[in-house]
Design an enzyme around this catalytic site. Structure first.
Site, PDB file in Angstrom:
ATOM      1  N   GLY A 139      45.352  32.756 -49.745  1.00  0.00           N
ATOM      2  CA  GLY A 139      45.779  31.124 -49.207  1.00  0.00           C
ATOM      3  C   GLY A 139      46.868  29.881 -49.621  1.00  0.00           C
TER       4      GLY A 139
ATOM      5  N   CYS B 228      31.088  36.551 -19.251  1.00  0.00           N
ATOM      6  CA  CYS B 228      32.015  36.414 -18.839  1.00  0.00           C
ATOM      7  C   CYS B 228      31.673  36.971 -16.958  1.00  0.00           C
ATOM      8  CB  CYS B 228      32.691  38.259 -19.526  1.00  0.00           C
ATOM      9  SG  CYS B 228      34.341  38.515 -18.570  1.00  0.00           S
TER      10      CYS B 228
ATOM     11  N   CYS C 229      32.820  41.239 -17.016  1.00  0.00           N
ATOM     12  CA  CYS C 229      31.931  42.252 -17.476  1.00  0.00           C
ATOM     13  C   CYS C 229      30.511  41.637 -18.104  1.00  0.00           C
ATOM     14  CB  CYS C 229      32.952  42.829 -19.184  1.00  0.00           C
ATOM     15  SG  CYS C 229      32.194  41.346 -20.219  1.00  0.00           S
TER      16      CYS C 229
ATOM     17  N   CYS D 234      36.412  37.457 -20.255  1.00  0.00           N
ATOM     18  CA  CYS D 234      36.964  37.454 -21.947  1.00  0.00           C
ATOM     19  C   CYS D 234      38.297  37.151 -21.801  1.00  0.00           C
ATOM     20  CB  CYS D 234      36.865  38.535 -21.687  1.00  0.00           C
ATOM     21  SG  CYS D 234      35.333  38.917 -21.919  1.00  0.00           S
TER      22      CYS D 234
ATOM     23  N   CYS E 237      36.894  43.473 -22.897  1.00  0.00           N
ATOM     24  CA  CYS E 237      36.986  42.915 -21.090  1.00  0.00           C
ATOM     25  C   CYS E 237      36.429  44.486 -20.642  1.00  0.00           C
ATOM     26  CB  CYS E 237      36.990  41.870 -20.665  1.00  0.00           C
ATOM     27  SG  CYS E 237      36.634  41.390 -19.068  1.00  0.00           S
TER      28      CYS E 237
END
Lengths: 256, 290, 227
Positions: free
Chosen positions: B33, B241, B244, B266, B272
């Site tokens: 970080g 979606c 899909c 997606c 997808c």
């Protein structure tokens, strides 16, 4: 009784020129001390040294911390000193823009110090912000407005709320009423006086306005050319000044 | 693997520069970080097009790697295609669209839906690495705040969100705390992706213009900042979606005609396509097949 | 209760060639509890100066000034302030207040500062304002806009709101009508009866005779004329 703040021989030079020289005093809990003097007398330099914004060339500033008793502020590790600045100390700048975050709302300005010490409950932070805005006479419906939309007097009151929300014990004020209209000044002084008494605050107020210290300060320190020339009870120094410079200062005030 | 263009050193950057970047990467992995400064080079593309990510990728690539590049989840948008071609030419590495096949993935603004595994590297393109920049413009001051763990200011931003919008409205680049220490900007990924920051893969972040590199080692603890009474919520569009039928993936909203017609698909094109190949169907795919 | 020993005072005017103006020399006096002493003498003899020195408003040149247990002449500011809260009250000729503060709060303030609970302090303030015939409709307003006589009565109410063991009164009956003058004299007698030591300046000779046990002529403390 232990003094809350002790200055011992605080000296700051700017090259060959003296900022403030060998200043010593004890400030006791609940005391309000005024520092007066003309521009360049070293009063702001002294305040910066006391508040840890400037490192003096010599001397000690000893503060009676809650947890560990008297400690030399200048020798504290930086995290501790900054924590002190966010919790036990407050600093009210002459220009509210120096003491506020102009880009965020009034509520966030007040809440910042709470969040800085770990407050993580939005509802409680907001509740405290509303309470403090009320105490400095800002309507609660202005809580989400940015300080840019506030008048100078409101900005200054917001700065005070932002500083006092964490319940500090010592407040440094640098010309807190400078740049405000006289009527706004009176209201602010009255407010400050009430808060100082109600919260039992100790304060150091730097100003060149003798009327401000007469109303706010218990005792007075008069500075000239970086040195303290006279100290004492406020009304005594103003009514029976001993030093030539103080006599000049007092007699120079225009009577209304 | 094919041979790379002999006019360039492998992966474009010279070896000394790659070593410099690798040293920064190792430091970044050692201090999760923390933003490590690095001497960002001029790249043959404009700032904002992924100069930071490209340099990190160049420093990590080996001839045996399989590279995948995505832009907002898609493998076939301009940015993704040009970066993929850049490395095909300068490094000659194999490329793929499939998340599972890739050993190194460079991404702009998404984390793939398919969970990453050990041994994979995910490289992020970062525009502004400093999460505190929004409220504190001074670099000297933000560095000190990181050093002293003074993160109250980060909450001021979230407070402002709730005060003005009734909820934390930060939808992307949602700040996180890494291993309880540094507050980090996860780059402009949707906050939906934040939970995926805790991953088995190595995650590297490169900011070219700002000259900063930071990193998350595998299985690193990453917490999204929030308030007790406004907990973090990795929200997404409330749809499935349309191609899909997936109800748990991050969706793009696509306007399909001049009459306000829209579809949700997606954002991760590989994910997808994989589901469709397995026979999953959505609202619009049914109509097409019918 | 109040004891001055060999007190002297001179003013040095640094901005006027360092002129030294001696005003008081060798002043000694003692005021016991329950006693009221009047300072008399011509205008300019130093009555007010002496009062202000006891109050701690003017510095003492030499000698000692003891009020209760405090030596005012060498005290720290906070000790003087403590004395003003707990020991010594002062009714001055002029009212000096912060704008905007309502009369009732102005009057109650010394009691609050002395630690009296708010309701009790306000009750006491109301009682005194009523007794001094300040109309109730004015209590919520700031006294800054009041007439001279009204301001004087507010000032007196403020001086008597908290029972302190010692008091300084600077012309308490000036600019008052007969009725209110009588009220003020009663208040002074009551304070004496509860044991307060009082030092006062009264130009009103009849009033002075009514409440004072002794007179001290301040002219006796005049410094010797310079050669």
């Amino acid at each position: 009784m232990t003094p809350l703040l002790q200055a011992k021989g605080v000296t700051k030079r700017y090259g060959a020129r003296l900022g403030c020289g060998d200043v010593s005093f004890d400030l006791y809990p609940g005391e309000v001390m005024g520092i007066v003097g003309e521009s360049g007398s070293g009063k702001s330099t002294l305040l910066s040294c006391l508040a840890g914004h400037l490192v003096p060339d010599a001397g000690k500033v000893i503060y009676d911390t809650r947890a560990q008793g008297p400690r030399d502020v200048l020798a504290l590790p930086e995290p501790e000193r900054r924590m002190l600045g966010r919790t036990d100390w407050a600093f009210v700048h002459q220009n509210p823009r120096d003491g506020l975050r102009m880009g965020v709302s009034a509520g966030a300005n007040v809440g910042e110090r709470l969040m800085a010490v770990g407050a993580r409950h939005y509802g409680q932070i907001r509740e405290q912000a509303v309470d403090w805005l009320g105490r400095v006479e800002i309507a609660p419906d202005r809580i989400d407005d940015r300080p840019r939309a506030f008048s100078g007097g409101m900005q200054q009151r917001l700065q005070i709320a932002r500083n006092l929300v964490t319940g500090p014990r010592l407040v440094f004020m640098d010309e807190p009423t400078g740049g405000l209209d006289v009527s706004v000044q009176a209201r602010l002084l009255d407010l400050l006086r009430g808060l100082v008494r109600e919260m039992g605050l100790s304060a150091i107020v730097v100003t060149h306005d003798l009327a401000v210290v007469r109303l706010l300060a218990d005792r007075l320190m008069v500075m000239k050319d970086g040195a303290v020339v006279e100290t004492g009870l406020t009304d005594q120094v103003l009514d029976d000044p001993q030093h030539g410079y103080t006599q000049l200062l007092v007699s120079s005030v225009l009577q209304v | 693997m094919t041979a790379h263009d002999p006019n360039y050193n492998f992966a474009y950057l010279d070896e000394q520069t790659k070593r410099m970047i690798r040293r920064a990467l190792l430091k970044a992995l050692a201090i999760p970080g923390y933003q490590v400064p690095f001497a960002s080079r001029e790249m043959p593309m404009p700032y904002g097009w992924g100069t930071g990510g490209v340099q990190v990728t160049a420093a990590c690539l080996t001839p045996e790697d399989t590279l995948k590049v995505i832009d907002q989840g898609a493998d076939d948008t301009t940015n993704a295609v040009s970066i993929r071609k850049f490395f095909e030419r300068t490094a000659g590495v194999a490329v793929t669209g499939h998340t599972a096949e890739a050993s190194l993935i460079q991404t702009r603004h998404r984390i793939p839906e398919t969970p990453l595994t050990e041994g994979q590297i995910l490289v992020y393109q970062v525009p502004i690495p400093e999460p505190l920049r929004f409220l504190e413009p001074r670099e000297t001051e933000t560095r000190r705040m990181h050093a002293l763990e003074e993160y109250g200011l980060m909450y001021v931003k979230l407070y402002e969100d709730i005060a003005h919008n009734g909820e934390i409205s930060t939808a992307y680049a949602y700040p996180v705390r890494v291993e309880g220490r540094y507050v980090m900007d996860p780059s402009p990924i949707p906050r939906f992706d934040n939970p995926k920051l805790e991953s088995a893969a190595i995650q590297l972040f490169g900011a070219g213009r700002e000259q900063r590199i930071y990193a998350l080692p595998p299985y690193c603890r990453v917490t999204s900042l929030d308030f007790e009474d406004h907990p973090f919520d990795p929200s997404k569009a409330d749809h499935d979606c349309d191609l899909c039928g997936c109800g748990t993936s991050y969706l793009d909203e696509v306007i399909v005609d001049d009459a306000g017609g829209r579809m949700f698909v997606c954002s991760d094109t590989d994910f997808c396509a994989g589901r469709q190949a397995e026979g999953h169907q959505g609202r619009l795919s049914r109509k097409e097949t019918a | 209760m109040i004891q001055l020993t060999d007190v002297s005072k001179s003013f040095v005017l640094h901005n006027q060639g360092g002129a030294v103006i001696p005003v008081i020399a060798g002043a000694s006096l003692t005021v016991a509890a329950g006693e009221c002493v009047a300072l008399v003498g011509n205008s300019g003899a130093g009555k007010s100066t002496l009062m202000r020195m006891i109050w701690g408003n003017y510095l003492c040149g030499s000698g000692s000034i003891r009020v209760g247990g405090v030596d005012v002449s060498g005290a720290e500011p906070r000790e003087v302030l403590h004395m003003r809260r707990e020991v010594l009250g002062y009714v001055s000729q002029f009212l000096r207040v912060v704008p905007r503060v309502p009369t009732l709060d102005v009057v109650a303030e010394p009691a609050l500062a002395g630690g009296v609970p708010r309701d009790k302090a306000l009750d006491r303030a109301r009682g005194l304002l009523a007794r001094l015939n300040v109309p109730e409709r004015l209590w919520g307003l700031s006294p800054t806009t009041f007439s001279g006589g009204e301001q004087q009565r507010v000032n007196i109410a403020r001086g008597f709101v908290h029972d302190l063991p010692a008091m300084l009164l600077d012309e308490p009956t000036a600019s008052l009508d007969a009725t209110n003058r009588a009220v003020v004299l009663d208040l002074i007698l009551e304070a004496k009866a509860r044991g307060a030591a009082i030092v006062g300046i009264f130009h009103d000779a009849a009033g002075r005779a009514a409440v004072c046990d002794r007179e001290i002529d301040v002219s006796g403390f005049a410094p010797p004329a310079r050669a």
